[in-house]
Design a protein around this motif. Structure first.
Motif, PDB file in Angstrom:
ATOM      1  N   GLU A 345      36.774  35.357  50.857  1.00 46.02           N
ATOM      2  CA  GLU A 345      36.567  36.229  51.873  1.00 46.02           C
ATOM      3  C   GLU A 345      36.034  35.165  53.075  1.00 46.02           C
ATOM      4  OE1 GLU A 345      33.183  38.455  51.089  1.00 46.02           O
ATOM      5  OE2 GLU A 345      31.639  36.996  50.688  1.00 46.02           O
ATOM      6  N   LEU A 347      33.362  35.522  56.616  1.00 46.47           N
ATOM      7  CA  LEU A 347      32.481  36.051  57.351  1.00 46.47           C
ATOM      8  C   LEU A 347      32.480  35.493  58.680  1.00 46.47           C
ATOM      9  CD1 LEU A 347      30.034  35.806  54.494  1.00 46.47           C
ATOM     10  CD2 LEU A 347      31.264  37.806  55.038  1.00 46.47           C
ATOM     11  N   TRP A 356      26.040  38.389  59.649  1.00 47.26           N
ATOM     12  CA  TRP A 356      27.438  38.123  59.255  1.00 47.26           C
ATOM     13  C   TRP A 356      27.968  39.320  59.059  1.00 47.26           C
ATOM     14  CZ3 TRP A 356      29.190  33.239  59.582  1.00 47.26           C
ATOM     15  CH2 TRP A 356      28.268  32.171  59.703  1.00 47.26           C
ATOM     16  N   LYS A 358      31.995  40.823  57.773  1.00 45.58           N
ATOM     17  CA  LYS A 358      32.917  40.543  56.728  1.00 45.58           C
ATOM     18  C   LYS A 358      34.646  40.660  57.648  1.00 45.58           C
ATOM     19  CE  LYS A 358      35.177  41.193  52.274  1.00 45.58           C
ATOM     20  NZ  LYS A 358      34.518  41.793  50.952  1.00 45.58           N
ATOM     21  N   SER A 398      30.714  28.707  49.230  1.00 44.58           N
ATOM     22  CA  SER A 398      31.110  28.852  50.720  1.00 44.58           C
ATOM     23  C   SER A 398      30.731  27.398  51.622  1.00 44.58           C
ATOM     24  CB  SER A 398      29.732  29.630  51.289  1.00 44.58           C
ATOM     25  OG  SER A 398      29.676  29.859  52.671  1.00 44.58           O
TER      26      SER A 398
END
Length: 424
Positions: A345, A347, A356, A358, A398
């Motif tokens: 994903e 963000l 944040w 998406k 991340s």
């Protein structure tokens, strides 16, 4: 302003610092209270550009060096799924070969019977085979793949204390379409011994010194990586011959690892029974095996070869400095990628990471191609905003919000990308 006078004890800007920041960017900053004092507003950190006319390349590339030629692509020019050939970044280590004749070019897999063969041994091939490009095209199945390659030092300019080397900002990356044959098929044809550990490449690029006995770079990858489906020997980029600066007439493309393993002007591949020890394998493209203190001396015993590149994203629209009317929806677009080949994903944030949203994330054209993301944003008031993008890989890892662990060579900076816009 002095930092001590403008920051509170938690590192956030006090009133005097806020006023100075707004003056510097020429606008209100609606979410300024969320901005940590350790971050310089994007609008105050524009790179310096150098002009150099490189045949076959856009004049908009930012030149970082001319001997060897090193040039990066501004992020807003990478706003496409497939990187155009004239916008593909350049990272050379030696000089560009001259008098290239693709019709007589050869690639040898195996040993080399020359006075310098001791440095180019291929202990783990069963035989030595030399191919012309025409023979590669005819003897093996051809493949076309969109594959991302990125310089290991991309983002080096953001490290503090500064790291030596080309001061890449964010444009040492690209994802064109490549056509060639699988490295694994060619290696299988030559034959591998059971003790194969690594491959190493050699190219025809002369050393910067002009000394014909010196090799500017010879790197490689573990044999497991070399045998992956997407490791290619290529002769085309985007349906045409490779640009000269990007390795014409033949090169390796091994995605997921630093671009330095994707050797250009390729004329030899060796298979080693140990980790390859060519130039820029022993001392370069290595990172501390464990975290180190900034500006510290790191012993060679604590430096490990860089393999998988980290999760990363790049905002390609809008460009920093863009202005939009208050009340309009603003589309943000970009690319995300990972050395393991999958992004889970992306963000995005407009309030310095306090909240944040998406983004929409497209599937890649194939494994190791970057993935396009987009989101429509609305802004609560006029003023200066930063748009941040943060990607997450399939393992849940991340991008960090700050510059990742300092290292002496300035490798693997994958901090959250930030751009600046104004709502008027």
């Amino acid at each position: 302003m002095s930092q001590n006078a403008s920051l509170d004890r938690r590192g956030f800007f006090k009133k005097s610092g806020i006023l100075a920041l707004m003056s510097a960017v020429g606008s209100e900053i609606p979410f300024v209270r969320n901005l940590s004092g350790g971050l310089v507003p994007v609008a105050m950190a524009a790179p310096t550009m150098t002009d150099l006319n490189i045949p076959g390349k856009s004049l908009e590339l930012v030149v970082l060096g001319d001997k060897p030629v090193v040039a990066e692509t501004p992020p807003h020019l990478l706003d496409s799924e497939v990187t155009p050939s004239n916008l593909m970044f350049i990272r050379n280590n030696g000089l560009v070969p001259t008098n290239i004749d693709a019709s007589t070019w050869t690639l040898t897999i195996g040993s080399e019977a020359t006075p310098t063969s001791a440095a180019r041994e291929s202990e783990s091939t069963r035989r030595t085979v030399t191919f012309t490009i025409a023979e590669l095209k005819s003897q093996f199945k051809n493949y076309t793949r969109n594959l991302l390659i990125e310089c290991g030092g991309n983002g080096r300019s953001e490290f503090n204390p500064p790291a030596k080397g080309n001061q890449w900002t964010l444009g040492g990356v690209g994802c064109p379409s490549w056509t060639g044959v699988r490295l694994k098929d060619v290696l299988a044809h030559v034959g591998l011994k059971n003790d194969a550990v690594y491959i190493g490449y050699y190219g025809a690029d002369p050393h910067l010194s002009g000394d014909a006995t010196k090799v500017p770079i010879s790197r490689g990858v573990p044999i497991k990586k070399a045998l992956e489906e997407d490791a290619l020997i290529v002769w085309e980029m985007n349906g045409a011959a490779l640009p000269v600066q990007n390795g014409y007439p033949l090169r390796l493309v091994i995605p997921g690892y630093p671009a330095s393993v994707s050797g250009k002007w390729l004329n030899r591949i060796v298979v080693r029974n140990k980790v390859h020890d060519g130039p820029k394998m022993v001392d370069d493209y290595r990172n501390p095996c464990s975290p180190v203190e900034p500006a510290s001396d790191v012993p060679n015993s604590n430096m490990c070869v860089i393999e998988e590149m980290p999760i990363k994203s790049l905002i390609t629209y809008p460009a920093t400095g863009a202005k939009f009317n208050f009340g309009d929806k603003v589309e943000i677009r970009g690319n995300a990628w990972s050395g393991i080949g999958d992004v889970k994903e992306v963000l995005v944030s407009i309030d310095f990471g306090a909240t944040w949203i998406k983004a929409n994330l497209k599937k890649p054209l194939n494994k190791f191609a970057w993935q396009r993301f987009s989101a429509n944003l609305k802004f609560p008031s006029k003023g200066y905003y930063e748009l941040w993008a943060r990607a997450v890989d399939k393992k849940g890892v991340s991008q960090p919000m700050v510059i990742p662990g300092w290292n002496p060579k300035g490798y693997l900076n994958n901090a959250t990308h930030r751009i600046a816009v104004k709502i008027v």
